[in-house]
Design a protein around this motif. Structure first.
Motif, mmCIF file in Angstrom:
data_model
loop_
_atom_site.group_PDB
_atom_site.id
_atom_site.type_symbol
_atom_site.label_atom_id
_atom_site.label_comp_id
_atom_site.label_asym_id
_atom_site.label_seq_id
_atom_site.Cartn_x
_atom_site.Cartn_y
_atom_site.Cartn_z
ATOM 1 N N VAL A 143 55.140 58.823 19.547
ATOM 2 C CA VAL A 143 56.181 59.358 20.426
ATOM 3 C C VAL A 143 55.905 60.820 20.781
ATOM 4 O O VAL A 143 55.706 61.671 19.900
ATOM 5 C CB VAL A 143 57.564 59.231 19.770
ATOM 6 N N GLY A 144 55.854 61.105 22.080
ATOM 7 C CA GLY A 144 55.661 62.469 22.549
ATOM 8 C C GLY A 144 54.244 62.981 22.446
ATOM 9 O O GLY A 144 53.981 64.146 22.761
ATOM 10 N N LYS A 145 53.313 62.127 22.002
ATOM 11 C CA LYS A 145 51.915 62.545 21.832
ATOM 12 C C LYS A 145 51.094 62.089 23.040
ATOM 13 O O LYS A 145 51.036 60.906 23.351
ATOM 14 C CB LYS A 145 51.330 61.955 20.553
ATOM 15 N N GLU A 146 50.434 63.026 23.661
ATOM 16 C CA GLU A 146 49.747 62.788 24.922
ATOM 17 C C GLU A 146 48.332 62.253 24.717
ATOM 18 O O GLU A 146 47.626 62.649 23.797
ATOM 19 C CB GLU A 146 49.697 64.109 25.675
ATOM 20 N N THR A 147 47.931 61.340 25.600
ATOM 21 C CA THR A 147 46.557 60.867 25.671
ATOM 22 C C THR A 147 46.066 61.105 27.101
ATOM 23 O O THR A 147 46.802 60.846 28.058
ATOM 24 C CB THR A 147 46.462 59.366 25.326
ATOM 25 N N ILE A 148 44.854 61.612 27.232
ATOM 26 C CA ILE A 148 44.294 61.919 28.551
ATOM 27 C C ILE A 148 42.969 61.182 28.685
ATOM 28 O O ILE A 148 42.118 61.256 27.792
ATOM 29 C CB ILE A 148 44.068 63.436 28.715
ATOM 30 N N ILE A 149 42.799 60.456 29.784
ATOM 31 C CA ILE A 149 41.570 59.703 30.001
ATOM 32 C C ILE A 149 41.015 60.000 31.390
ATOM 33 O O ILE A 149 41.744 60.458 32.272
ATOM 34 C CB ILE A 149 41.786 58.185 29.838
ATOM 35 N N GLY A 150 39.734 59.733 31.571
ATOM 36 C CA GLY A 150 39.153 59.979 32.888
ATOM 37 C C GLY A 150 37.722 59.501 32.990
ATOM 38 O O GLY A 150 37.050 59.246 31.982
ATOM 39 N N GLU A 151 37.268 59.387 34.220
ATOM 40 C CA GLU A 151 35.876 59.037 34.500
ATOM 41 C C GLU A 151 34.993 60.263 34.270
ATOM 42 O O GLU A 151 35.410 61.402 34.508
ATOM 43 C CB GLU A 151 35.731 58.564 35.943
ATOM 44 N N LEU A 152 33.776 60.025 33.831
ATOM 45 C CA LEU A 152 32.866 61.134 33.550
ATOM 46 C C LEU A 152 32.552 61.949 34.794
ATOM 47 O O LEU A 152 32.301 63.156 34.709
ATOM 48 C CB LEU A 152 31.562 60.600 32.936
#
Length: 314
Positions: A143-152
């Motif tokens: 809860v409230g913890k961010e995850t960030i993803i993306g293409e290289l």
């Protein structure tokens, strides 16, 4: 979406269990047989605050047991196991499979790209937390913890959007980034703040944040990283080393132990090569000296040699 976790310790189990409760078809792959057997027999017990729930998820000790390819393979093994782990995951990697690292530090994405092709690889960073309480039992902090993803390459693709939607639907706050390398460096600064210093000193955060001389050392290590990233043209959001120093301890108790310290105390190798070592490697490419991080790497390596089955040790 069929999602396979290569490495299902505390963090892999926490994220995997949460995704399973959100409707994803999740497989947890880990060599810890007691953990695997407990999950298959009773489900994954997830403790959040004072509330415990059961996530129905399949666990395996090898990728060959999954029986088919995955849409997404998430790598969460210790950094030094990355290459062997992704090679062992060959049975679940098909033509359209996305392979994504959520590991700490830098360099895993390059190893994965070498093994499966850069076009298959995405990267990410997560602030989700987890503690393995016993086989088949985790304390999760989602809860409230961010995850960030993306293409290289920084592209905002349909596959990245689909993965983000799957995570968010399960309750994992997930953002898409067109600058995932910058995001990874920002997280690296936070790891640099305490990782190696606590490993060398044996101190928890209570001790680390009590001694001004250690703060000065941490700020110098972070500063080196910031200067290297800027020289490499990486777009970072953390440019003040004190910000990373403050963020590193936010919300954590004085008795908190970094993963690097825990590894040494357990007689295991650390991930220093992918944290402080990343600053050193990038600095060397740019002919920039990194004496603070180089010294921390050397000292941690010395402790590994003394306390673990160090590779090549007589």
């Amino acid at each position: 979406m069929r999602i396979c976790f290569v490495g299902a310790g505390a963090l892999g189990s926490t994220i995997g269990g949460t995704l399973a409760r959100g409707g994803a078809d999740v497989f947890l792959i880990d060599p810890f047989r007691a953990h695997v057997e407990a999950i298959n027999a009773h489900g994954l017990r997830m403790l959040e605050g004072d509330v415990e729930s059961i996530a129905k998820v399949t666990a395996c000790t090898s990728a060959a047991e999954v029986g088919g390819v995955a849409d997404l393979v998430i790598v969460l093994v210790k950094s030094y196991h990355t290459r062997d782990a992704i090679r062992a995951a060959a049975p679940i990697i098909g033509p359209q499979t996305v392979v994504m690292s959520l590991q700490n530090g830098l360099g895993h994405e390059d190893i994965l790209a070498e093994e499966v092709g850069r076009n298959r690889v995405m990267a990410g960073k997560t602030y989700v937390g987890g503690v393995l309480l016993g086989p088949g039992h985790v304390r999760s902090g989602v809860v409230g913890k961010e995850t960030i993803i993306g293409e290289l390459d920084g592209g905002l693709t349909e596959r990245a959007q689909r993965i983000s939607e799957t995570f968010n639907r399960a309750g994992i706050l997930t953002l898409l980034s067109d600058n995932i390398l910058g995001t990874m460096w920002d997280k690296l600064f936070i790891n640099v703040a305490g990782g190696g210093i606590t490993a060398v000193t044996g101190l928890t955060y209570g001790g680390l944040y009590s001694l001004p001389v250690l703060e000065e050392c941490a700020l110098a290590a972070i500063s080196e990283g910031i200067m290297v990233a800027q020289a490499a043209g990486v777009k970072i959001s953390i440019t003040d080393p004190r910000r990373a120093w403050t963020m590193a301890s936010a919300g954590l108790p004085p008795e908190f132990k970094t993963s690097m310290l825990q590894s040494l105390q357990s007689g295991n190798l650390t991930e220093v090569d992918y944290i402080h070592g990343s600053v050193v490697r990038w600095g060397a490419k740019l002919n920039m000296p990194t004496p603070v991080n180089s010294t921390i790497v050397a000292l941690v390596k010395g402790l590994e040699y003394a306390r673990t089955d160090y590779p090549g040790k007589a």
